[in-house]
Design an enzyme around this catalytic site. Structure first.
Site, PDB file in Angstrom:
ATOM      1  N   GLY A   1       0.865  -1.177   0.000  1.00  0.00           N
ATOM      2  CA  GLY A   1       0.000   0.000   0.000  1.00  0.00           C
ATOM      3  C   GLY A   1       0.903   1.229   0.000  1.00  0.00           C
TER       4      GLY A   1
ATOM      5  CG  ASP B   1       0.119   2.451  -5.759  1.00  0.00           C
ATOM      6  OD1 ASP B   1      -1.054   2.114  -5.981  1.00  0.00           O
ATOM      7  OD2 ASP B   1       0.840   1.917  -4.893  1.00  0.00           O
TER       8      ASP B   1
HETATM    9  O1  MRU Z   1       0.660  -3.790  -4.795  1.00  0.00           O
HETATM   10  P1  MRU Z   1       0.013  -3.088  -3.626  1.00  0.00           P
HETATM   11  O2  MRU Z   1      -0.858  -3.984  -2.822  1.00  0.00           O
HETATM   12  O3  MRU Z   1       1.016  -2.324  -2.796  1.00  0.00           O
HETATM   13  O4  MRU Z   1      -0.927  -2.022  -4.334  1.00  0.00           O
HETATM   14  C1  MRU Z   1      -1.659  -1.148  -3.519  1.00  0.00           C
HETATM   15  C2  MRU Z   1      -2.595  -0.289  -4.260  1.00  0.00           C
HETATM   16  O5  MRU Z   1      -2.653  -0.284  -5.481  1.00  0.00           O
HETATM   17  C3  MRU Z   1      -3.409   0.667  -3.451  1.00  0.00           C
HETATM   18  O6  MRU Z   1      -4.642   0.914  -4.049  1.00  0.00           O
HETATM   19  C4  MRU Z   1      -2.646   1.997  -3.337  1.00  0.00           C
HETATM   20  O7  MRU Z   1      -1.345   1.768  -2.893  1.00  0.00           O
HETATM   21  C5  MRU Z   1      -3.312   2.947  -2.421  1.00  0.00           C
HETATM   22  S1  MRU Z   1      -3.199   2.447  -0.738  1.00  0.00           S
HETATM   23  C6  MRU Z   1      -3.911   3.641   0.208  1.00  0.00           C
END
Ligand code: MRU
Length: 336
Positions: free
Chosen positions: A50, A234
């Protein structure tokens, strides 16, 4: 209702304690470490994940790297900085916080108190993220026109941030204020952050929900079962183009087609002020085994070719609003 008593990361007694998200929801196991290399591995393996949470964990990792170093503190700092920067490329929060700590470190006259000073910065970053989550949750209330059914993708809750979440916190506070009646959580292939993590968090908060395969979104929308779509991000470019978990772009297109408002929620630390558009966002490609296996079980031959982007970019014009701790921005965006 189960108890809402889990946490993503906590810093105590010179150790980072984090929940291993790869084991959720079946096992709630906390891991404790004072080692930056272990934190880097946790980020790579998505034990910690996240965008905002990756930043928080990396900040603690960088501070810990210099803790017991007596000989060459600068080298240790640089090694840890480089290692942590190479864990995951897309979430900008990571680079944002590493830069803050680097500036702090570079300004030091001597390294006597380097650990305390960096740790202080990491803690500040963590509590700012907590505060931003709270503000995003409250700012998000203004997007509801009625009691709504919300569709979300990936995981944006406590498990993804240093606070109570971004898109997830809007859903949670919306629910507490009678503005959310039901949530559809995309399972979020291939790593199933939706079925493993968002469902876990919705359940902990007592919010009624259903899990669905990512490919069910169009049918749901056609049947008028979705009032709003809210996801996290992200990395957001100056023009509002937003990178988020693979499949988010699909949802934005489907929302546009079905005339359903599509929102992004993220702290301002997710805005990359060095890039003009989403074309400049570096997309992480993950190992093919994540597609060829489900839960450790191989489902397709290993010699098959795969296409493995972990993120996609939703063009700004498909996003009705971007909710940050500062307020709700609307298209056209200009975050300069
Ligand atoms: O691969 P991840 O699980 O780290 O991806 C996370 C996401 O795409 C979330 O939607 C994003 O980081 C926002 S978290 C508040």
């Amino acid at each position: 209702m189960t108890q809402n008593n889990y946490f993503s990361v906590k810093f105590e007694n010179d150790k980072l304690i984090f929940i291993d998200q790869t084991l959720l929801p079946l096992e709630e196991k906390y891991i404790e470490t004072g080692n930056y290399e272990r934190i880097a591995e946790a980020i790579e393996r998505l034990e910690i994940r996240g965008a905002p949470l990756i930043g928080v964990a990396a900040a603690y990792g960088l501070a810990l790297a210099v803790k017991d170093e007596k000989d060459d503190v600068k080298k240790k700092f640089d090694d840890a900085y480089n290692r942590l920067s190479q864990t995951r490329p897309t979430a900008v929060n990571l680079f944002h916080v590493l830069e803050i700590l680097k500036n702090e470190f570079t300004a030091l006259n001597d390294y006597k108190n380097a650990y305390d000073i960096l740790l202080q910065k990491a803690k500040e970053f963590h509590s700012k993220d907590e505060e931003y989550c709270m503000k995003i949750g409250k700012n998000g209330l203004s997007i509801f026109r009625k009691k709504s059914i919300v569709l979300t993708h990936c995981n944006t809750g406590k498990l993804a941030t240093g606070g109570d979440g971004t898109a997830f916190n809007i859903i949670k506070i919306g629910f507490e204020n009678g503005l959310v009646s039901f949530v559809y959580a995309d399972e979020t292939r291939p790593l199933l952050q939706g079925s493993r993590l968002t469902a876990f968090e919705l359940d902990k908060c007592g919010i009624p929900f259903a899990l669905q395969t990512d490919s069910s979104a169009a049918v749901l929308m056609k049947q008028n079962k979705v009032d709003l779509v809210i996801t996290g991000a992200d990395r957001i470019a100056l023009n509002g183009d937003s990178a988020n978990k693979i499949g988010t772009y699909n949802l934005a297109i489907l929302s546009y087609f079905h005339n359903i408002p599509f929102y992004i929620a993220a702290p301002s630390t997710t805005i990359d002020r060095t890039i003009v558009s989403g074309d400049e966002i570096k997309i992480e490609y993950r190992d093919k085994t994540e597609i060829l296996n489900i839960n450790g079980n191989q489902i397709a031959p290993s010699n098959y070719e795969t296409f493995t982007p972990a993120f996609d970019v939703t063009p700004a014009h498909l996003i009705k609003g971007i909710i940050t701790e500062e307020g709700v921005y609307q298209f056209p965006y200009n975050f300069l």
